[in-house]
Design a protein around this motif. Structure first.
Motif, PDB file in Angstrom:
ATOM      1  N   VAL A  77      16.875  -3.802  10.072  1.00 12.45           N
ATOM      2  CA  VAL A  77      16.674  -4.789  11.129  1.00 12.45           C
ATOM      3  C   VAL A  77      16.764  -4.063  12.464  1.00 12.45           C
ATOM      4  O   VAL A  77      17.803  -3.488  12.795  1.00 12.45           O
ATOM      5  CB  VAL A  77      17.745  -5.903  11.071  1.00 12.45           C
ATOM      6  CG1 VAL A  77      17.530  -6.919  12.194  1.00 12.45           C
ATOM      7  CG2 VAL A  77      17.740  -6.589   9.718  1.00 12.45           C
ATOM      8  N   GLY A  78      15.687  -4.040  13.233  1.00 12.12           N
ATOM      9  CA  GLY A  78      15.680  -3.322  14.498  1.00 12.12           C
ATOM     10  C   GLY A  78      15.330  -4.224  15.662  1.00 12.12           C
ATOM     11  O   GLY A  78      14.332  -4.942  15.613  1.00 12.12           O
ATOM     12  N   HIS A  79      16.165  -4.177  16.707  1.00  9.18           N
ATOM     13  CA  HIS A  79      15.872  -4.925  17.928  1.00  9.18           C
ATOM     14  C   HIS A  79      15.266  -3.991  18.969  1.00  9.18           C
ATOM     15  O   HIS A  79      15.833  -2.938  19.274  1.00  9.18           O
ATOM     16  CB  HIS A  79      17.134  -5.566  18.508  1.00  9.18           C
ATOM     17  CG  HIS A  79      16.925  -6.130  19.882  1.00  9.18           C
ATOM     18  ND1 HIS A  79      17.503  -5.595  21.010  1.00  9.18           N
ATOM     19  CD2 HIS A  79      16.154  -7.168  20.306  1.00  9.18           C
ATOM     20  CE1 HIS A  79      17.100  -6.283  22.073  1.00  9.18           C
ATOM     21  NE2 HIS A  79      16.290  -7.236  21.666  1.00  9.18           N
ATOM     22  N   SER A  80      14.098  -4.345  19.504  1.00 13.79           N
ATOM     23  CA  SER A  80      13.466  -3.614  20.609  1.00 13.79           C
ATOM     24  C   SER A  80      13.346  -2.128  20.258  1.00 13.79           C
ATOM     25  O   SER A  80      12.646  -1.772  19.315  1.00 13.79           O
ATOM     26  CB  SER A  80      14.278  -3.844  21.892  1.00 13.79           C
ATOM     27  OG  SER A  80      13.559  -3.432  23.022  1.00 13.79           O
ATOM     28  N   MET A  81      14.042  -1.225  20.969  1.00 16.13           N
ATOM     29  CA  MET A  81      13.968   0.196  20.646  1.00 16.13           C
ATOM     30  C   MET A  81      14.417   0.458  19.215  1.00 16.13           C
ATOM     31  O   MET A  81      13.896   1.356  18.543  1.00 16.13           O
ATOM     32  CB  MET A  81      14.811   1.020  21.626  1.00 16.13           C
ATOM     33  CG  MET A  81      14.679   2.526  21.429  1.00 16.13           C
ATOM     34  SD  MET A  81      15.802   3.497  22.460  1.00 16.13           S
ATOM     35  CE  MET A  81      17.333   3.314  21.524  1.00 16.13           C
ATOM     36  N   GLY A  82      15.394  -0.333  18.731  1.00 18.06           N
ATOM     37  CA  GLY A  82      15.814  -0.194  17.343  1.00 18.06           C
ATOM     38  C   GLY A  82      14.674  -0.461  16.380  1.00 18.06           C
ATOM     39  O   GLY A  82      14.608   0.119  15.295  1.00 18.06           O
ATOM     40  N   GLY A  83      13.753  -1.340  16.779  1.00 21.49           N
ATOM     41  CA  GLY A  83      12.557  -1.581  15.983  1.00 21.49           C
ATOM     42  C   GLY A  83      11.625  -0.390  15.982  1.00 21.49           C
ATOM     43  O   GLY A  83      10.996  -0.076  14.957  1.00 21.49           O
ATOM     44  N   TYR A  84      11.536   0.305  17.125  1.00 18.66           N
ATOM     45  CA  TYR A  84      10.702   1.516  17.185  1.00 18.66           C
ATOM     46  C   TYR A  84      11.271   2.584  16.249  1.00 18.66           C
ATOM     47  O   TYR A  84      10.523   3.302  15.580  1.00 18.66           O
ATOM     48  CB  TYR A  84      10.650   2.079  18.606  1.00 18.66           C
ATOM     49  CG  TYR A  84      10.247   1.115  19.684  1.00 18.66           C
ATOM     50  CD1 TYR A  84       9.459  -0.008  19.409  1.00 18.66           C
ATOM     51  CD2 TYR A  84      10.654   1.315  21.001  1.00 18.66           C
ATOM     52  CE1 TYR A  84       9.099  -0.881  20.407  1.00 18.66           C
ATOM     53  CE2 TYR A  84      10.290   0.442  22.007  1.00 18.66           C
ATOM     54  CZ  TYR A  84       9.519  -0.664  21.712  1.00 18.66           C
ATOM     55  OH  TYR A  84       9.177  -1.531  22.711  1.00 18.66           O
ATOM     56  N   VAL A  85      12.608   2.693  16.238  1.00 17.56           N
ATOM     57  CA  VAL A  85      13.260   3.643  15.341  1.00 17.56           C
ATOM     58  C   VAL A  85      13.030   3.235  13.887  1.00 17.56           C
ATOM     59  O   VAL A  85      12.740   4.075  13.027  1.00 17.56           O
ATOM     60  CB  VAL A  85      14.771   3.721  15.653  1.00 17.56           C
ATOM     61  CG1 VAL A  85      15.476   4.653  14.657  1.00 17.56           C
ATOM     62  CG2 VAL A  85      15.001   4.202  17.085  1.00 17.56           C
ATOM     63  N   ALA A  86      13.133   1.944  13.610  1.00 16.93           N
ATOM     64  CA  ALA A  86      12.906   1.439  12.251  1.00 16.93           C
ATOM     65  C   ALA A  86      11.495   1.754  11.775  1.00 16.93           C
ATOM     66  O   ALA A  86      11.289   2.124  10.609  1.00 16.93           O
ATOM     67  CB  ALA A  86      13.166  -0.064  12.210  1.00 16.93           C
ATOM     68  N   LEU A  87      10.516   1.607  12.653  1.00 16.37           N
ATOM     69  CA  LEU A  87       9.134   1.917  12.286  1.00 16.37           C
ATOM     70  C   LEU A  87       8.951   3.411  12.014  1.00 16.37           C
ATOM     71  O   LEU A  87       8.242   3.804  11.077  1.00 16.37           O
ATOM     72  CB  LEU A  87       8.190   1.460  13.400  1.00 16.37           C
ATOM     73  CG  LEU A  87       7.971  -0.053  13.492  1.00 16.37           C
ATOM     74  CD1 LEU A  87       7.463  -0.446  14.875  1.00 16.37           C
ATOM     75  CD2 LEU A  87       7.000  -0.522  12.414  1.00 16.37           C
ATOM     76  N   ALA A  88       9.583   4.250  12.835  1.00 19.21           N
ATOM     77  CA  ALA A  88       9.520   5.697  12.601  1.00 19.21           C
ATOM     78  C   ALA A  88      10.174   6.048  11.275  1.00 19.21           C
ATOM     79  O   ALA A  88       9.683   6.900  10.519  1.00 19.21           O
ATOM     80  CB  ALA A  88      10.198   6.444  13.744  1.00 19.21           C
TER      81      ALA A  88
END
Length: 253
Positions: A77-88
């Motif tokens: 579960v990634g919020h904002s930049m955490g979502g960018y990290v999750a996608l990577a």
């Protein structure tokens, strides 16, 4: 020793820390193991950071999972930049991902305008200091109706942001600006995907979220009328229900 419980990993956003998840995760069922790391340079994770790219953050997250005894797939579960990290992470280590929830995040790369704005923010911090930056940065992230309704949430983000090293602010902004388009991760996902978007999100345009919602073969979307960029704080019950529904689908086995 490997964890026997199905695991949900929560990745916070830019200038945030693991503390942002405390209230959101408190009502989660005891049958899940919840992990909330501080990303590189954030919170108490203050070791020198030579690389603030989303790929470097993803490598760190994988090493964190290894240290926590989670060699198998987890719900990310990634919020904002955490979502960018999750996608990577999902791009490089798809076998570690059982499901993916993007909260106020996007698989699109930055536009030229967005990259320029990130550089302007770095310049503002250099000239005026981090405290003044956070005083003007956080409030617009909330939907107009929530800015006076949720003073504790605003204060939480402002305080965490002001305690974040300036080197992290600059490094993370440039790391986000340099990330590539990762819509292929959504199109090719062999795990369920959830997109949570706010109608009043000034950082991730609603139209971008609508366009991406249809990309994943197995996907769900939650569009929140009364939310800006901080859905987990602005509309926590609805966001939590959506994440738990994804967890049931992704971690049922």
């Amino acid at each position: 020793m490997a964890s026997l419980l199905p695991t949900i990993l929560f990745l916070h956003g830019f200038a945030e820390s693991r503390e942002v998840w405390t209230d959101f995760t408190r009502p989660f069922p005891a049958g899940y193991r919840l992990l909330t790391p501080n990303l590189l340079g954030h919170g108490t994770n203050r070791a020198p950071v030579p690389d603030f790219s989303m790929e470097a953050q993803a490598r760190y997250v994988v090493s964190y999972l290894d240290q926590k005894g989670c060699p198998g797939p987890v719900l990310v579960v990634g919020h904002s930049m955490g979502g960018y990290v999750a996608l990577a992470l999902a791009e490089r280590y798809p076998d570690r991902v059982a499901g993916l929830a993007l909260i106020n995040s996007t698989a699109y790369a930055d536009t030229d305008e967005k990259r320029q704005n990130r550089e302007k923010n770095i310049g503002f911090v250099e000239r005026h200091g981090l405290e003044k930056f956070m005083d003007s940065f956080v409030r617009p992230l909330f939907a107009p109706a929530n800015r006076d309704r949720l003073p504790e949430a605003l204060s939480l983000l402002e305080d965490i942001g002001k305690a974040t090293p300036e080197a992290t602010i600059a490094g993370a902004l440039r790391g986000m600006a340099a990330r590539p388009d990762r819509t292929a991760v959504l199109r090719e996902a062999e795990f369920p995907v959830l997109l949570v978007a706010g109608k009043h999100d000034v950082a991730v345009p609603l139209a971008d979220s609508v366009a991406q919602a249809a990309l994943a073969p197995t996907g769900a979307a939650l569009f929140l009328e009364g939310s800006g960029h901080q859905a987990y704080l602005e509309q926590p019950e609805a966001t939590r229900r959506a994440v738990l529904a994804l967890a049931e689908a992704a971690l049922a086995h």
